[in-house]
Write a protein that holds these residues in place. Structure first.
Motif, PDB file in Angstrom:
ATOM      1  N   ASP A  39       1.471  -3.639   9.734  1.00  0.00           N
ATOM      2  CA  ASP A  39       2.631  -2.925   9.191  1.00  0.00           C
ATOM      3  C   ASP A  39       2.827  -1.620   9.952  1.00  0.00           C
ATOM      4  O   ASP A  39       2.106  -1.324  10.925  1.00  0.00           O
ATOM      5  N   SER A  40       3.782  -0.811   9.523  1.00  0.00           N
ATOM      6  CA  SER A  40       4.126   0.404  10.255  1.00  0.00           C
ATOM      7  C   SER A  40       3.014   1.448  10.237  1.00  0.00           C
ATOM      8  O   SER A  40       3.026   2.372  11.047  1.00  0.00           O
ATOM      9  N   THR A 273       7.773  -3.020  11.583  1.00  0.00           N
ATOM     10  CA  THR A 273       8.375  -1.899  10.854  1.00  0.00           C
ATOM     11  C   THR A 273       8.104  -1.973   9.359  1.00  0.00           C
ATOM     12  O   THR A 273       8.419  -1.038   8.627  1.00  0.00           O
ATOM     13  N   LEU A 274       7.538  -3.082   8.892  1.00  0.00           N
ATOM     14  CA  LEU A 274       7.343  -3.277   7.459  1.00  0.00           C
ATOM     15  C   LEU A 274       6.397  -2.226   6.879  1.00  0.00           C
ATOM     16  O   LEU A 274       5.415  -1.850   7.516  1.00  0.00           O
ATOM     17  N   ASP A 275       6.707  -1.763   5.680  1.00  0.00           N
ATOM     18  CA  ASP A 275       5.850  -0.819   4.962  1.00  0.00           C
ATOM     19  C   ASP A 275       5.148  -1.603   3.857  1.00  0.00           C
ATOM     20  O   ASP A 275       5.781  -2.020   2.883  1.00  0.00           O
ATOM     21  N   ARG A 278       5.612  -0.410   0.228  1.00  0.00           N
ATOM     22  CA  ARG A 278       6.922  -0.750  -0.327  1.00  0.00           C
ATOM     23  C   ARG A 278       7.026  -2.253  -0.578  1.00  0.00           C
ATOM     24  O   ARG A 278       7.620  -2.687  -1.574  1.00  0.00           O
ATOM     25  N   GLN A 279       6.479  -3.033   0.325  1.00  0.00           N
ATOM     26  CA  GLN A 279       6.503  -4.482   0.163  1.00  0.00           C
ATOM     27  C   GLN A 279       5.824  -4.889  -1.141  1.00  0.00           C
ATOM     28  O   GLN A 279       6.374  -5.683  -1.918  1.00  0.00           O
ATOM     29  N   ASP A 307      15.779   0.463   6.104  1.00  0.00           N
ATOM     30  CA  ASP A 307      16.028   1.871   6.391  1.00  0.00           C
ATOM     31  C   ASP A 307      17.273   1.922   7.256  1.00  0.00           C
ATOM     32  O   ASP A 307      17.230   1.574   8.434  1.00  0.00           O
ATOM     33  N   LYS A 314      11.913  -2.662   5.971  1.00  0.00           N
ATOM     34  CA  LYS A 314      10.762  -2.096   5.281  1.00  0.00           C
ATOM     35  C   LYS A 314      10.118  -3.046   4.291  1.00  0.00           C
ATOM     36  O   LYS A 314       8.942  -2.910   3.979  1.00  0.00           O
ATOM     37  N   LEU A 534      18.417   4.112   2.301  1.00  0.00           N
ATOM     38  CA  LEU A 534      18.073   2.706   2.119  1.00  0.00           C
ATOM     39  C   LEU A 534      19.299   1.837   1.879  1.00  0.00           C
ATOM     40  O   LEU A 534      20.269   2.264   1.265  1.00  0.00           O
TER      41      LEU A 534
END
Length: 776
Positions: A39-40, A273-275, A278-279, A307, A314, A534
């Motif tokens: 992830d990011s 870029t995935l967080d 948040r996921q 984003d 994200k 967002l």
């Protein structure tokens, strides 16, 4: 003797030629590789298996912990940089002990020889096998330097089970890349390849054997590196090793989607870029939402979080439960093509603003209208009559939206969607005016990208999933910044779902510019919202396409949208205007008639402010409010104003289609009085607006069955000014009948092309052409 020397010389020449001419072999590139997705923040999402069901991940030598390299050389081949790939003395000692003295089996494989065994999967327990290994090792050293051979060894060496290579072992056992290993971890992994079965870190017995071998190596290491003696205490601490079965399996739909997209590339370490935080938050919200509404038949949902400033994705939740076969959980709802319902309407309005057709306060007709064979209806099967563009979009009325789409011209709304990159589009004729009502299927990724363009001033940018940004294409302008802002400014007034209205009114709460969509047959419920940085899209439905009357955008998807935004976008009082630099926009606030949205005439009693694009927005003076002369004695309308006998009075002249809706709704309006008997028809014709024929439509060819009289009826219909009581119809200058405004006159058609003309009871006229063709 001389002959023997010649034979020896010839053998030497052949050996030298073979050594010099041997081909350059591929090293670890000959074996399939895994992929590691992060992830990011560098957290591992998943390590995939290679095509041969092994974990194998290439790592350059310079990205390995130096102490791991030293420990491996120290343990496996301390003379690695001094021998030519084969240690002749060690081989001689091993041959003597194993085959002559038969005391014990002794190994003498150098790292180059081990690379040869691993690379070609050699069986080296026999003399022919060992000789093959030696020749292959010499072949490797002929073409590769020592660092490259050492790198190949560390990428091919077995580390227990189906784990090969230091990078995969480091990620699996210690949840870190090979350049971040501590000394205890480095020494632990250094001793595994020599006996990967009995020293497998993932098994109980293997771990005990592994610790014993590591402690033996530690003693030798500290004698060679006395400066590390202060680290001795760390080796007494418990060593935490992760079992391969506990590898993370995070964001499964996202990783699967990206893995499929990257198939043609050789990328193996993928920073996304995935967080992950948040996921996981969104996943929990989806599960809770589905659990709360399961009794209503809500069993599946998908959510995408973007984003919009960086266009970095994200969070991607493709279904409510990846492992639930009953809901086809492994299908990725964010990439599936579904009908968006009314979620595309904002872009019709934005395009119409850019083309100068409307501004937010423009008056629109929510009234019945037929377009060829298509007669759009509203969700509630009712009509509101006159409604502003602002309210028509907020209330998601179908008739105003289809009317705007019809007026867009070329390339039209289909051309806009094509420019926006919507895939699998058919020609515009296939969709007709149902396009803006959900007649086209889109993916959630495409829809989110469109809303991000709205939030980014009309500029379409690619969604980024890779941290390095290499998946981003050049931006394209779809809409003007002015039309984008005006559309978002409307959407922010869309009231939140009932469950979130109190929170939305709280001090410091963010504005949300959002729109819902409900597809035909209640198969898909959508909600897409823009808030601060967002863009969030929510879908609720079934992957098998089964409908459910609970699948309504506002009630099924809207609450989940606001829950996600509440969790991910902290309340900071964000507004739509906050990110807009008005000094760079061609926008003005102008006074318009509060009733019609047009520029106020001198008889408009009330005005309001509306956003206006100078040089683009329509400039029309209100024609609903008109002052007419009224005879003070009779109360009837006079032909002209005569001071002392008449007075000017203001009336509202609504078109007949809207008047019909007012009457249906029980709204009583004050009609303008009829003309006096002394007013000639030519005098009446100079006032007011002429009729507008809505059926038959101009340019339309009517195809009819010549054998059936009942199917040869063509409706004649026109919208008339507010003072009209009767319409008279003519075909090729022959009178065919009369009808009240808003009611059709049915004409029995015959084959040919005809001039159709309508005249109202004040002498105002309009005409069109009708072509009738027989079919059998």
């Amino acid at each position: 003797m001389k002959r023997g020397l010649l034979v020896l010389a010839a053998a030497f020449v052949l050996a030298a030629a073979g050594y010099l001419l041997c081909p350059r072999p591929e090293l670890e590139a000959a074996y399939p590789q895994s992929r590691a997705f992060f992830d990011s923040q560098g957290r591992l999402l998943r390590l995939t298996l290679a095509d041969d069901d092994r974990y194998r991940l290439h790592c350059p030598l310079e990205r390995m912990e130096p102490r791991l390299i030293q420990a491996t050389l120290f343990y496996e081949d301390k003379d690695f940089y001094r021998h030519p790939g084969v240690d002749a003395l060690a081989l001689a000692r091993a041959f003597w002990a194993t085959y002559i003295a038969r005391s014990r089996r002794v190994g003498a494989s150098t790292i180059a020889m081990q690379v040869a065994r691993l690379r070609w999967r050699l069986h080296t327990g026999s003399l022919p096998g060992k000789l093959h290994q030696i020749l292959r090792a010499l072949q490797l050293t002929r073409h590769y330097d020592k660092d490259r051979i050492l790198e190949a060894y560390l990428n091919l060496a077995p580390y227990g089970g189906n784990i090969e290579g230091i990078q995969a072992a480091s990620l699996i056992y210690f949840n870190k890349t090979a350049d971040r290993l501590t000394l205890p971890e480095a020494l632990t992994l250094a001793v595994v390849p020599q006996n990967p079965v009995h020293r497998n870190p993932a098994t109980t017995n293997g771990f005990a054997n592994l610790q014993a071998a590591r402690n033996h190596l530690l003693d030798r290491w500290l004698r060679a590196h006395p400066k590390d003696c202060h680290l001795n205490g760390f080796f007494d601490l418990p060593l935490s090793v992760r079992h391969p079965s506990r590898l993370p399996f995070q964001a499964p739909h996202f990783v699967n989607h990206l893995d499929a997209e990257l198939l043609p590339t050789k990328c193996r370490i993928i920073h996304t870029t995935l967080d992950l935080h948040r996921q996981q938050t969104v996943e929990a919200l989806v599960r809770a939402h589905i659990a709360r509404h399961a009794s209503e038949g809500l069993h599946n949902a998908a959510v995408l979080v973007l984003d919009r400033r960086s266009m970095a994705l994200k969070a991607m939740v493709g279904s409510a439960d990846f492992f639930d076969d009953a809901i086809f959980g492994q299908v990725n709802g964010t990439a599936a093509r579904r009908s968006p319902g009314s979620a595309l309407k904002p872009f019709v309005y934005a395009l119409a603003m850019d083309k100068g057709l409307i501004h937010p306060a423009s008056l629109m007709k929510d009234a019945p209208r037929r377009y060829g064979g298509f007669t759009p209806e509203n969700y509630d099967q009712r009509f509101l009559g006159p409604v502003s563009a602002h309210d028509a979009l907020i209330l998601s009325r179908n008739l105003p939206a289809t009317r705007l789409q019809a007026l867009l011209g070329e390339p039209g709304f289909q051309g806009f969607l094509q420019q926006a990159g919507i895939g699998n589009l058919k020609p515009a004729e296939f969709y007709g005016l149902a396009l803006c009502l959900g007649g086209v299927e889109v993916t959630m990724l495409e829809l989110t990208s469109l809303y991000a363009a709205l939030a980014n001033g009309g500029e379409l940018r690619s969604i980024r999933m890779l941290a390095d940004g290499k998946d981003a294409a050049e931006p394209r302008r779809l809409l003007s910044a002015e039309a984008s802002f005006l559309t978002m400014d409307i959407l922010k007034d869309n009231p939140p779902p009932e469950s979130h209205r109190i929170a939305a009114m709280a001090h410091g709460a963010n504005q949300v510019a959002w729109k819902t969509g409900t597809s035909h047959g209640f198969r898909d419920a959508w909600a897409v919202g823009i808030c601060d940085g967002l863009v969030v899209a929510v879908w609720v439905g079934n992957f098998d396409g089964q409908g459910n009357r609970a699948f309504v955008g506002r009630s099924a998807a809207g609450p989940l949208l606001f829950e996600v935004l509440a969790a991910l976008a902290p309340d900071r009082g964000w507004t739509v205007e906050k990110d807009v630099n008005f000094s760079q926009l061609n926008l003005r606030q102008v006074d318009v008639c509060a009733l019609t949205g047009e520029l106020p005439g001198k008889y408009c009693r009330h005005t309001k402010k509306s956003g206006f694009i100078p040089g683009v927005s329509p400039i029309r003076v209100c024609s609903i409010h008109r002052a007419i002369p009224v005879d003070t004695a009779t109360g009837r309308r006079a032909c002209m104003h005569m001071p002392g006998k008449t007075e000017m009075r203001v009336f509202e002249f609504w078109p007949s289609d809207l008047l019909s809706i007012f009457r249906t709704a029980g709204i009583v309006l004050k009609d303008p009085p009829p003309f006096g008997e002394d007013c000639r028809l030519d005098q009446q014709a100079t006032s007011g607006l002429p009729p507008s024929i809505t059926s038959p439509q101009a340019g339309l060819v009517a195809a009819m069955n010549s054998e059936s009289t009942s199917t040869r009826q063509v409706p004649f219909l026109a919208v008339a000014d507010g003072d009209v009581r009767r319409l008279y119809w003519f075909v090729d200058n022959r009178y065919v009948g009369a009808s009240p405004p808003g009611q059709p006159l049915m004409w029995t058609a015959r084959s040919g092309t005809f001039d159709v003309r309508v005249v109202d009871d004040h002498g105002r006229a309009a005409s069109t052409t009708l072509t009738v063709e027989w079919v059998r």
